[in-house]
Design a protein around this motif. Structure first.
Motif, PDB file in Angstrom:
ATOM      1  N   GLY A 332       0.645  -1.334   0.041  1.00 44.00           N
ATOM      2  CA  GLY A 332       0.124  -0.138  -0.002  1.00 44.00           C
ATOM      3  C   GLY A 332       0.776   1.301  -0.059  1.00 44.00           C
ATOM      4  N   TRP A 333       2.315   1.147   0.029  1.00 39.45           N
ATOM      5  CA  TRP A 333       2.772   2.321   0.077  1.00 39.45           C
ATOM      6  C   TRP A 333       2.856   2.829  -1.390  1.00 39.45           C
ATOM      7  CZ3 TRP A 333       8.496   1.752   2.731  1.00 39.45           C
ATOM      8  CH2 TRP A 333       8.033   1.619   4.133  1.00 39.45           C
ATOM      9  N   SER A 334       2.719   4.169  -1.594  1.00 38.97           N
ATOM     10  CA  SER A 334       2.775   4.904  -2.762  1.00 38.97           C
ATOM     11  C   SER A 334       4.396   4.763  -3.462  1.00 38.97           C
ATOM     12  CB  SER A 334       2.510   6.336  -2.854  1.00 38.97           C
ATOM     13  OG  SER A 334       3.504   7.086  -2.003  1.00 38.97           O
ATOM     14  N   GLU A 335       4.390   4.810  -4.747  1.00 33.76           N
ATOM     15  CA  GLU A 335       5.505   4.664  -5.286  1.00 33.76           C
ATOM     16  C   GLU A 335       6.641   5.716  -4.916  1.00 33.76           C
ATOM     17  OE1 GLU A 335       7.719   4.411  -9.885  1.00 33.76           O
ATOM     18  OE2 GLU A 335       5.721   4.864  -9.651  1.00 33.76           O
ATOM     19  N   VAL A 336       6.206   6.962  -4.849  1.00 39.95           N
ATOM     20  CA  VAL A 336       6.992   8.168  -4.150  1.00 39.95           C
ATOM     21  C   VAL A 336       7.610   7.905  -3.040  1.00 39.95           C
ATOM     22  CG1 VAL A 336       7.136  10.367  -3.794  1.00 39.95           C
ATOM     23  CG2 VAL A 336       6.197   9.823  -5.891  1.00 39.95           C
ATOM     24  N   LEU A 337       6.746   7.411  -2.227  1.00 39.17           N
ATOM     25  CA  LEU A 337       7.122   6.988  -0.676  1.00 39.17           C
ATOM     26  C   LEU A 337       8.285   5.892  -0.582  1.00 39.17           C
ATOM     27  CD1 LEU A 337       6.457   7.480   2.426  1.00 39.17           C
ATOM     28  CD2 LEU A 337       4.873   5.665   2.181  1.00 39.17           C
ATOM     29  N   VAL A 338       7.905   4.816  -1.496  1.00 38.73           N
ATOM     30  CA  VAL A 338       8.943   3.840  -1.330  1.00 38.73           C
ATOM     31  C   VAL A 338      10.250   4.610  -1.884  1.00 38.73           C
ATOM     32  CG1 VAL A 338       9.636   1.734  -2.480  1.00 38.73           C
ATOM     33  CG2 VAL A 338       7.255   2.030  -1.823  1.00 38.73           C
ATOM     34  N   VAL A 339      10.395   5.193  -2.885  1.00 39.70           N
ATOM     35  CA  VAL A 339      11.538   5.715  -3.455  1.00 39.70           C
ATOM     36  C   VAL A 339      12.146   6.768  -2.579  1.00 39.70           C
ATOM     37  CG1 VAL A 339      12.539   7.190  -5.187  1.00 39.70           C
ATOM     38  CG2 VAL A 339      10.735   5.584  -5.976  1.00 39.70           C
ATOM     39  N   VAL A 340      11.462   7.653  -1.902  1.00 36.82           N
ATOM     40  CA  VAL A 340      12.151   8.529  -0.995  1.00 36.82           C
ATOM     41  C   VAL A 340      12.861   7.770   0.235  1.00 36.82           C
ATOM     42  CG1 VAL A 340      11.751  10.415   0.652  1.00 36.82           C
ATOM     43  CG2 VAL A 340      10.824  10.490  -1.625  1.00 36.82           C
ATOM     44  N   ARG A 341      12.059   6.857   0.836  1.00 36.17           N
ATOM     45  CA  ARG A 341      12.429   6.137   1.837  1.00 36.17           C
ATOM     46  C   ARG A 341      13.701   5.184   1.639  1.00 36.17           C
ATOM     47  NH1 ARG A 341       6.810   4.388   5.290  1.00 36.17           N
ATOM     48  NH2 ARG A 341       6.676   6.672   6.173  1.00 36.17           N
ATOM     49  N   PHE A 342      13.544   4.598   0.350  1.00 37.09           N
ATOM     50  CA  PHE A 342      14.767   3.740  -0.049  1.00 37.09           C
ATOM     51  C   PHE A 342      15.974   4.582  -0.245  1.00 37.09           C
ATOM     52  CE2 PHE A 342      13.374  -0.659  -1.510  1.00 37.09           C
ATOM     53  CZ  PHE A 342      12.526  -0.806  -0.557  1.00 37.09           C
ATOM     54  N   TRP A 343      15.733   6.126  -0.746  1.00 33.51           N
ATOM     55  CA  TRP A 343      17.021   6.865  -0.992  1.00 33.51           C
ATOM     56  C   TRP A 343      17.640   7.155   0.463  1.00 33.51           C
ATOM     57  CZ3 TRP A 343      14.454  11.143  -4.732  1.00 33.51           C
ATOM     58  CH2 TRP A 343      14.761  10.551  -5.976  1.00 33.51           C
ATOM     59  N   ILE A 344      16.810   7.484   1.439  1.00 32.16           N
ATOM     60  CA  ILE A 344      17.128   7.679   2.717  1.00 32.16           C
ATOM     61  C   ILE A 344      18.032   6.329   3.310  1.00 32.16           C
ATOM     62  CG2 ILE A 344      16.475   7.836   5.228  1.00 32.16           C
ATOM     63  CD1 ILE A 344      13.943   9.487   4.134  1.00 32.16           C
TER      64      ILE A 344
END
Length: 365
Positions: A332-344
């Motif tokens: 249920g995570w949005s794509e942008v949320l996954v990307v930003v958290r993975f960048w972190i």
């Protein structure tokens, strides 16, 4: 040091300006991305988005590297720095271009020839092996006046350690690194901007590492306060120039690759980035440190290994879908949320890796 600045700025400019031109060309040709039917439903809208975007930052990186050399040589020459291309820099760039060519053939066959699997597995592996073996063999040649070759037959973490493993084992080890990093970046390249942004962070780290190794080089031992903590690396400053050009080129590409992506890098880009990351690690004597600096790529690769291993052994899946980023999308995570958290996560890996790099130097003081 001016080379590093020029290389980064030129790489950034070329991809910012050149990528939209490539997008128009690929769109006109109809070279769009294939999307898996079993993936997250939100990805269906990406079908047809131009791919093979790796062409943009491969070209920009090579051009930025050589233009930086020309500018610093003729406009503002520095008598203390040799602005000529080095064997280490050329070999790393050659590895990137060679792996990118293998990826391009794969993309071309998938998209243009309409064969969904692209290059046959044996042909793709053969291409990667030829490029990797050529790099590994050549990296043990071209010794400088201190006897240093671009690569070393010793394993390395922040510097070389242990016994010499010999040229044959070194070639096998180099191939493993090249294939592992290439597959790692390829698996990570599943969400808009994820692999590109993560790569920018690692290239930034290698820009710093190259500058630090140059300043603390054993070639300058007579001017160092602690010669015992110096680095025996053949061309550290030129590796920083390559890393800076890559960082700038990928950052400019990210402008167009971030969500919603106007273009994807394809195997052309992911294989090239994985290859050049391995090349930088080998030539800077930070081979095992790469597992930390590129921690996100390792994490995502391990998620696939765990998923496949678990299914084959028990018939059960650990994740809803592998690679790992798709597991969180299906949660249920949005794509942008996954990307930003993975960048972190990738940023933390870079901070830890650079901390260990500096700690190793400080411990030798």
């Amino acid at each position: 040091m001016k080379q590093i600045l020029f290389a980064g700025v030129i790489g950034l400019f070329l991809t910012l300006v050149g990528t939209p031109l490539l997008i128009k060309l690929l769109a006109r040709k109809g070279y769009g991305q294939y999307i898996r039917d079993d993936g997250p439903r939100e990805h269906a809208s990406k079908r047809g988005t131009p791919t093979m975007g790796g062409i943009a930052f491969i070209f920009a990186t090579v051009a930025a590297y050589f233009l930086a050399k020309v500018i610093t040589s003729y406009l503002e020459p520095d008598p203390n720095v040799d602005a000529r291309p080095t064997f280490s820099g050329l070999l790393v760039l050659g590895l990137m271009v060679g792996m990118g060519l293998v990826g391009f053939l794969d993309d071309y066959i998938k998209i243009v020839k309409r064969r969904s699997l692209g290059l046959r597995a044996k042909a793709k592996m053969a291409g990667q092996l030829i490029v990797g073996i050529a790099f590994a063999v050549l990296a043990l040649q071209f010794a400088d006046n201190r006897g240093n070759t671009p690569a070393s037959t010793k394993l390395s973490f922040i510097t070389d350690f242990g016994w010499t493993i010999g040229p044959v084992l070194f070639v096998i080890w180099a191939l493993f690194m090249i294939l592992a990093m290439s597959n790692g970046v390829n698996l990570t390249d599943g969400l808009d901007g994820l692999a590109t942004g993560a790569s920018v962070l690692v290239f930034g780290a290698y820009t710093f590492i190259g500058v630090w190794q140059f300043q603390e080089s054993c070639a300058n031992a007579q001017t160092l306060t602690n010669p015992g903590a110096c680095y025996e690396v053949r061309d550290p400053l030129d590796l920083a120039v390559v890393a800076s050009a890559l960082m700038g080129a990928c950052l400019g590409f990210l402008w167009w690759n971030t969500s919603p992506a106007k273009i994807f890098m394809g195997d052309t880009g992911s294989l090239a980035l994985g290859g050049v990351l391995a090349g930088l690690a080998i030539c800077s004597r930070t081979e095992l440190l790469m597992a930390i600096l590129g921690g996100l790529f390792v994490l995502i690769t391990m998620s696939v290994v765990i998923q496949v291993g678990s299914f084959r052994l028990t018939g059960k899946r650990v994740f809803r879908m592998a690679p790992l980023q798709h597991h969180f999308e299906l949660k249920g995570w949005s794509e942008v949320l996954v990307v930003v958290r993975f960048w972190i996560i990738q940023g933390i890996c870079v901070i830890v890796g650079l901390g260990l790099f500096y700690a190793g130097w400080a411990a030798d003081k």
